[in-house]
Design a protein around this motif. Sequence first.
Motif, PDB file in Angstrom:
ATOM      1  N   ARG A   1       1.034   4.213  -2.966  1.00  0.00           N
ATOM      2  CA  ARG A   1       0.804   5.651  -2.766  1.00  0.00           C
ATOM      3  C   ARG A   1       2.010   6.472  -3.196  1.00  0.00           C
ATOM      4  NH1 ARG A   1      -1.998   3.463   1.710  1.00  0.00           N
ATOM      5  NH2 ARG A   1      -0.101   3.489   2.981  1.00  0.00           N
TER       6      ARG A   1
ATOM      7  N   SER B   1      -2.229   3.619  -7.080  1.00  0.00           N
ATOM      8  CA  SER B   1      -3.384   3.014  -6.410  1.00  0.00           C
ATOM      9  C   SER B   1      -4.526   2.847  -7.408  1.00  0.00           C
ATOM     10  CB  SER B   1      -3.836   3.892  -5.244  1.00  0.00           C
ATOM     11  OG  SER B   1      -2.794   4.054  -4.306  1.00  0.00           O
TER      12      SER B   1
ATOM     13  N   GLY C   1       0.808  -1.212   0.000  1.00  0.00           N
ATOM     14  CA  GLY C   1       0.000   0.000   0.000  1.00  0.00           C
ATOM     15  C   GLY C   1       0.841   1.262   0.000  1.00  0.00           C
TER      16      GLY C   1
END
Length: 311
Positions: free
Chosen positions: A60, A65, A56
């Motif tokens: 970013r 994403s 994740g």
Amino acid sequence: MNGARLAPPGIRLLPNAITVLAMCSGLSAVQFALNHQLTGAIAAVAVAAVLDGLDGRIARLLDASTRMGAELDSLSDAMSFGVAPALTLYAWQLQDNRAGWIAALIFAVCMILRLARFNTLLDDTEQPAFSKEFFVGVPAPAAGLLALLPLVLTAHFGYAGWWAQQPVVMVWMVAVAALAVSRVPTLSLKTVKVPPRLMAPLLVLVAVLAAGIIMFPLISLAVALLVYLIHIPYAVYRHRWLVRHPEAWAAAPRERRAIRRRTQRRLGLRPPHPRRALAGARQRMRRGRNRGPDGPRLSWRRLGLRGNRSR
């Protein structure tokens, strides 16, 4: 201009590749458990947890994403921290017990429900600002590792103690599953703010933790999991305090401490500062000296009968 800032297509696939690696690592724990390689099973789930924390953040950073990546991440978490720990514990200790399969099913289903609720909360815009500081329930990676705590202790000590008995393992799995689907708030490390004065001690603590993981990996993991369990009552207290004082979340650390001190004094939990109490007592004594039985005393200087000494 916006298109020029995007990362190349090959780099944008990196977060999804890390997610797939996390899923493969988590599912490999089952294969290690079938071959009675307990350390390998624990390491596989731990590596999956590390990779889950990286994908994740990398997405970013690269502005990569996507909706597909989010769905893939949820499926990977369900496999790595729901299905894999349940099957690992079943293959390790619960194969000859029908109730053990029920406990494994309960754990896997609760983890999938927990992830489904997490995805729905992402679109909830009515949550207060301070809710970013907390997870609702124990997050999937932590729950997957907590479920393996009996396996960690057995691999460290080299024998199956009371913690590895079938009833204990089944009750532990169900208890961790209940924490995962509960509404109990737990702290999110993503929003933890470290004051500058604590930066150096924190780095020393990280070095000590790294040394412990290198020299004593299994017992260090067990201690970290127990510390995580101990932090839950503090997280509940902090969440309830922020519910009563939502304005303190956006305040500076010094202002937040001032709000907390005022609250403790109002409840009678914090005595006044000694110097302030002494100063207040002196002022009361001075006021008492200047008062007579019929009201305030009139000094010579007030009556204009005594001159100023400075003349």
